[in-house]
Design a protein around this motif. Structure first.
Motif, PDB file in Angstrom:
ATOM      1  N   GLN A 159      17.290  -4.233   4.860  1.00  0.00           N
ATOM      2  CA  GLN A 159      16.757  -2.915   4.533  1.00  0.00           C
ATOM      3  C   GLN A 159      17.635  -1.797   5.090  1.00  0.00           C
ATOM      4  O   GLN A 159      17.842  -0.778   4.440  1.00  0.00           O
ATOM      5  CB  GLN A 159      15.327  -2.798   5.068  1.00  0.00           C
ATOM      6  N   HIS A 160      18.149  -1.984   6.272  1.00  0.00           N
ATOM      7  CA  HIS A 160      19.020  -0.968   6.855  1.00  0.00           C
ATOM      8  C   HIS A 160      20.288  -0.784   6.030  1.00  0.00           C
ATOM      9  O   HIS A 160      20.739   0.341   5.808  1.00  0.00           O
ATOM     10  CB  HIS A 160      19.386  -1.358   8.290  1.00  0.00           C
TER      11      HIS A 160
ATOM     12  N   ARG B  78       0.832  -1.207   0.000  1.00  0.00           N
ATOM     13  CA  ARG B  78       0.000   0.000   0.000  1.00  0.00           C
ATOM     14  C   ARG B  78       0.867   1.257   0.000  1.00  0.00           C
ATOM     15  O   ARG B  78       0.589   2.220  -0.714  1.00  0.00           O
ATOM     16  CB  ARG B  78      -0.920  -0.016   1.225  1.00  0.00           C
ATOM     17  N   VAL B  79       1.937   1.249   0.794  1.00  0.00           N
ATOM     18  CA  VAL B  79       2.838   2.399   0.830  1.00  0.00           C
ATOM     19  C   VAL B  79       3.553   2.570  -0.504  1.00  0.00           C
ATOM     20  O   VAL B  79       3.713   3.679  -1.010  1.00  0.00           O
ATOM     21  CB  VAL B  79       3.864   2.243   1.975  1.00  0.00           C
ATOM     22  N   GLN B  80       3.989   1.462  -1.105  1.00  0.00           N
ATOM     23  CA  GLN B  80       4.685   1.536  -2.378  1.00  0.00           C
ATOM     24  C   GLN B  80       3.787   2.108  -3.459  1.00  0.00           C
ATOM     25  O   GLN B  80       4.232   2.876  -4.316  1.00  0.00           O
ATOM     26  CB  GLN B  80       5.192   0.156  -2.771  1.00  0.00           C
ATOM     27  N   SER B  81       2.513   1.753  -3.405  1.00  0.00           N
ATOM     28  CA  SER B  81       1.558   2.288  -4.378  1.00  0.00           C
ATOM     29  C   SER B  81       1.441   3.799  -4.238  1.00  0.00           C
ATOM     30  O   SER B  81       1.407   4.532  -5.226  1.00  0.00           O
ATOM     31  CB  SER B  81       0.187   1.637  -4.184  1.00  0.00           C
ATOM     32  N   ALA B  82       1.403   4.268  -2.978  1.00  0.00           N
ATOM     33  CA  ALA B  82       1.337   5.721  -2.750  1.00  0.00           C
ATOM     34  C   ALA B  82       2.626   6.395  -3.197  1.00  0.00           C
ATOM     35  O   ALA B  82       2.621   7.504  -3.725  1.00  0.00           O
ATOM     36  CB  ALA B  82       1.071   6.004  -1.279  1.00  0.00           C
ATOM     37  N   GLY B  83       3.759   5.709  -2.991  1.00  0.00           N
ATOM     38  CA  GLY B  83       5.050   6.308  -3.331  1.00  0.00           C
ATOM     39  C   GLY B  83       5.240   6.517  -4.815  1.00  0.00           C
ATOM     40  O   GLY B  83       5.954   7.434  -5.235  1.00  0.00           O
ATOM     41  N   THR B  84       4.618   5.683  -5.662  1.00  0.00           N
ATOM     42  CA  THR B  84       4.781   5.836  -7.107  1.00  0.00           C
ATOM     43  C   THR B  84       4.153   7.127  -7.618  1.00  0.00           C
ATOM     44  O   THR B  84       4.467   7.574  -8.715  1.00  0.00           O
ATOM     45  CB  THR B  84       4.152   4.642  -7.838  1.00  0.00           C
ATOM     46  N   LYS B  85       3.290   7.741  -6.826  1.00  0.00           N
ATOM     47  CA  LYS B  85       2.657   8.991  -7.246  1.00  0.00           C
ATOM     48  C   LYS B  85       3.575  10.189  -7.047  1.00  0.00           C
ATOM     49  O   LYS B  85       3.288  11.283  -7.510  1.00  0.00           O
ATOM     50  CB  LYS B  85       1.362   9.198  -6.455  1.00  0.00           C
ATOM     51  N   HIS B  86       4.680  10.000  -6.325  1.00  0.00           N
ATOM     52  CA  HIS B  86       5.564  11.118  -5.996  1.00  0.00           C
ATOM     53  C   HIS B  86       7.005  10.723  -6.308  1.00  0.00           C
ATOM     54  O   HIS B  86       7.849  10.628  -5.437  1.00  0.00           O
ATOM     55  CB  HIS B  86       5.430  11.495  -4.520  1.00  0.00           C
ATOM     56  N   ARG B  87       7.300  10.476  -7.579  1.00  0.00           N
ATOM     57  CA  ARG B  87       8.619   9.970  -7.934  1.00  0.00           C
ATOM     58  C   ARG B  87       9.709  11.017  -7.785  1.00  0.00           C
ATOM     59  O   ARG B  87      10.900  10.693  -7.814  1.00  0.00           O
ATOM     60  CB  ARG B  87       8.599   9.430  -9.366  1.00  0.00           C
ATOM     61  N   ALA B  88       9.323  12.285  -7.649  1.00  0.00           N
ATOM     62  CA  ALA B  88      10.333  13.329  -7.465  1.00  0.00           C
ATOM     63  C   ALA B  88      10.751  13.469  -6.017  1.00  0.00           C
ATOM     64  O   ALA B  88      11.572  14.313  -5.676  1.00  0.00           O
ATOM     65  CB  ALA B  88       9.799  14.666  -7.987  1.00  0.00           C
ATOM     66  N   THR B  89      10.199  12.639  -5.139  1.00  0.00           N
ATOM     67  CA  THR B  89      10.519  12.716  -3.715  1.00  0.00           C
ATOM     68  C   THR B  89      12.003  12.506  -3.492  1.00  0.00           C
ATOM     69  O   THR B  89      12.604  11.575  -4.027  1.00  0.00           O
ATOM     70  CB  THR B  89       9.716  11.666  -2.928  1.00  0.00           C
ATOM     71  N   ALA B  90      12.616  13.361  -2.657  1.00  0.00           N
ATOM     72  CA  ALA B  90      14.058  13.258  -2.409  1.00  0.00           C
ATOM     73  C   ALA B  90      14.397  12.111  -1.485  1.00  0.00           C
ATOM     74  O   ALA B  90      15.475  11.531  -1.572  1.00  0.00           O
ATOM     75  CB  ALA B  90      14.580  14.568  -1.812  1.00  0.00           C
ATOM     76  N   ALA B  91      13.499  11.779  -0.581  1.00  0.00           N
ATOM     77  CA  ALA B  91      13.772  10.700   0.368  1.00  0.00           C
ATOM     78  C   ALA B  91      12.463  10.120   0.861  1.00  0.00           C
ATOM     79  O   ALA B  91      11.442  10.802   0.915  1.00  0.00           O
ATOM     80  CB  ALA B  91      14.597  11.213   1.546  1.00  0.00           C
ATOM     81  N   VAL B  92      12.508   8.848   1.214  1.00  0.00           N
ATOM     82  CA  VAL B  92      11.365   8.180   1.820  1.00  0.00           C
ATOM     83  C   VAL B  92      11.751   7.839   3.248  1.00  0.00           C
ATOM     84  O   VAL B  92      12.784   7.223   3.485  1.00  0.00           O
ATOM     85  CB  VAL B  92      10.984   6.897   1.060  1.00  0.00           C
ATOM     86  N   VAL B  93      10.928   8.259   4.204  1.00  0.00           N
ATOM     87  CA  VAL B  93      11.213   8.029   5.617  1.00  0.00           C
ATOM     88  C   VAL B  93      10.174   7.073   6.185  1.00  0.00           C
ATOM     89  O   VAL B  93       8.972   7.335   6.096  1.00  0.00           O
ATOM     90  CB  VAL B  93      11.193   9.349   6.417  1.00  0.00           C
ATOM     91  N   PHE B  94      10.635   5.974   6.756  1.00  0.00           N
ATOM     92  CA  PHE B  94       9.750   5.017   7.397  1.00  0.00           C
ATOM     93  C   PHE B  94       9.967   5.043   8.896  1.00  0.00           C
ATOM     94  O   PHE B  94      11.096   5.208   9.372  1.00  0.00           O
ATOM     95  CB  PHE B  94      10.025   3.596   6.890  1.00  0.00           C
ATOM     96  N   SER B  95       8.886   4.851   9.634  1.00  0.00           N
ATOM     97  CA  SER B  95       8.993   4.835  11.093  1.00  0.00           C
ATOM     98  C   SER B  95       9.507   3.507  11.612  1.00  0.00           C
ATOM     99  O   SER B  95       9.817   3.382  12.791  1.00  0.00           O
ATOM    100  CB  SER B  95       7.636   5.144  11.733  1.00  0.00           C
ATOM    101  N   SER B  96       9.591   2.498  10.763  1.00  0.00           N
ATOM    102  CA  SER B  96      10.167   1.215  11.160  1.00  0.00           C
ATOM    103  C   SER B  96      10.464   0.411   9.915  1.00  0.00           C
ATOM    104  O   SER B  96       9.985   0.736   8.820  1.00  0.00           O
ATOM    105  CB  SER B  96       9.217   0.430  12.064  1.00  0.00           C
ATOM    106  N   SER B  97      11.247  -0.660  10.072  1.00  0.00           N
ATOM    107  CA  SER B  97      11.562  -1.520   8.932  1.00  0.00           C
ATOM    108  C   SER B  97      10.467  -2.547   8.703  1.00  0.00           C
ATOM    109  O   SER B  97      10.628  -3.464   7.902  1.00  0.00           O
ATOM    110  CB  SER B  97      12.899  -2.233   9.156  1.00  0.00           C
ATOM    111  N   GLY B  98       9.337  -2.413   9.413  1.00  0.00           N
ATOM    112  CA  GLY B  98       8.200  -3.270   9.143  1.00  0.00           C
ATOM    113  C   GLY B  98       7.553  -2.942   7.813  1.00  0.00           C
ATOM    114  O   GLY B  98       6.770  -3.716   7.275  1.00  0.00           O
ATOM    115  N   LEU B  99       7.856  -1.752   7.263  1.00  0.00           N
ATOM    116  CA  LEU B  99       7.391  -1.349   5.952  1.00  0.00           C
ATOM    117  C   LEU B  99       8.609  -1.202   5.049  1.00  0.00           C
ATOM    118  O   LEU B  99       9.713  -0.965   5.522  1.00  0.00           O
ATOM    119  CB  LEU B  99       6.635  -0.018   6.027  1.00  0.00           C
TER     120      LEU B  99
END
Length: 354
Positions: free
Chosen positions: A125-126, A56-77
């Motif tokens: 992931q880390h 679900r997060v990856q689907s949302a991320g494809t809408k903002h390909r110009a994003t400089a960084a992706v920040v996750f609150s945990s490695s569960g995602l």
């Protein structure tokens, strides 16, 4: 900054229950019964549900390909490796959870193979991330040691408080201790009450205020306030008032990764009695005393010391000086720096060694 929603609708929540029911036997071992909320928690830890949320997060991320960084609150995602730059923000590693049985039952009740798989996935992931941000040096050092991370790619960003700044007015003459905690057992609530009993024998006017999921306590000088939910404005104001009127915050947990309540105490100029187990020493630093709660009498001695007005006021002055590095704005700047897309001014978090 654009948030990505990983929450589910009704149908997908049923999938989470199915994932949790697969682990019902471990839930029963951990909690003695199978309650719906425990099954839900087990489902959230399950790999099946983790993959659903990541998708679900990856689907949302494809809408903002110009994003400089992706920040996750945990490695569960996760995002696919190589997509932009990814920074993870965590208070402890899976390897730490697995090595600390008895502190986090919902995790350590799972089969060792499951925890090993999660730790391996987290390490992968880390290592692929641009940088990895941790809330404390305790967690950061463990990730370097256990996962082989490059120390130059590991950042400590701490936690913050959103309380208004302390106005400097406080009565230091009457000792007023404050305990704020949801997990009464892990945060050693009974020990706090027992030590306070000894303190009050020498300081008859002393008070102890309890906030959180605490049992009924019928002790002279002890006042229970129950759960003061952060989402309730009136409860939030009440908690702020308790901090501003207290002369010492006390939270001697058996393990405390990075409690925000230490930052809230600093924001109000309150000295802390904390624990040496975990990463919270990075938060309150020199504005308090870190004790080993397994040492009988250590908490009582620290509370007696901070019942002295001059001692408490001295530590409180250090808390005021420390408060600017413990705001959420300061944390956000450190996170942005760790993510590689911010080169503006930042307030470093002083790392403290107990």
């Amino acid at each position: 900054m654009l948030p990505a929603d990983a929450s589910f609708g009704r149908g997908e929540r049923w999938l989470n229950l199915v994932a949790g029911l697969r682990h019902a036997h471990t839930v029963r071992q951990a909690f003695g019964t199978v309650r719906r909320r425990d099954v839900v928690a087990a489902g959230e830890m399950a790999n099946t549900f983790r993959r659903l949320r990541s998708a679900r997060v990856q689907s949302a991320g494809t809408k903002h390909r110009a994003t400089a960084a992706v920040v996750f609150s945990s490695s569960g995602l996760s995002m696919p490796i190589g997509v932009n730059q990814v920074t993870f923000v965590e208070d402890m590693t899976i390897s730490q959870v697995a090595s600390l049985p008895g502190h986090f039952r919902a995790w350590t009740s799972f089969p060792p193979r499951y925890l090993a798989d999660r730790a391996a996935q987290q390490a992968k992931q880390h290592r692929a991330a641009h940088n990895v941000a941790f809330l404390s040096s305790w967690a950061a050092d463990a990730a370097v040691a256990d996962y082989g991370l490059d120390p130059d790619r590991v950042e400590v960003i701490g936690v913050g408080s959103d309380f208004r700044p302390f106005d400097g007015r406080r009565d230091w003459l009457t000792p007023k201790f404050l305990f704020v905690g949801m997990d009464w057992a892990r945060k050693n609530g009974d020990m706090v009450v027992e030590s306070f009993r000894e303190v009050r024998a020498k300081h008859p006017s002393a008070e102890l205020h309890l906030v959180g999921r605490h049992p009924p306590v019928d002790e002279p000088g002890v006042v229970g306030h129950g759960l003061l939910a952060p989402s309730d404005p009136d409860a939030r104001r009440k908690l702020n008032e308790l901090y501003t009127s207290s002369t010492c915050f006390v939270l001697p947990s058996s393990l405390e990764p990075s409690a925000v309540s230490y930052a809230e105490a600093c924001s109000q100029g309150v000295p802390s009695i904390g624990t040496v187990h975990g990463g919270s020493i990075d938060i309150f630093g020199d504005s308090g005393v870190a004790i080993d709660p397994s040492q009988r009498g250590a908490l009582t001695a620290a509370m007696l010391d901070l019942a002295d007005p001059d001692c408490a006021q001295s530590f409180g002055a250090i808390a005021v000086q420390r408060a600017p590095m413990l705001t959420w704005d300061a944390v956000a700047r450190r996170l942005a720096t760790a993510s590689g897309w911010w080169d503006g001014p930042s307030i470093p978090l002083t790392r403290v060694t107990p």
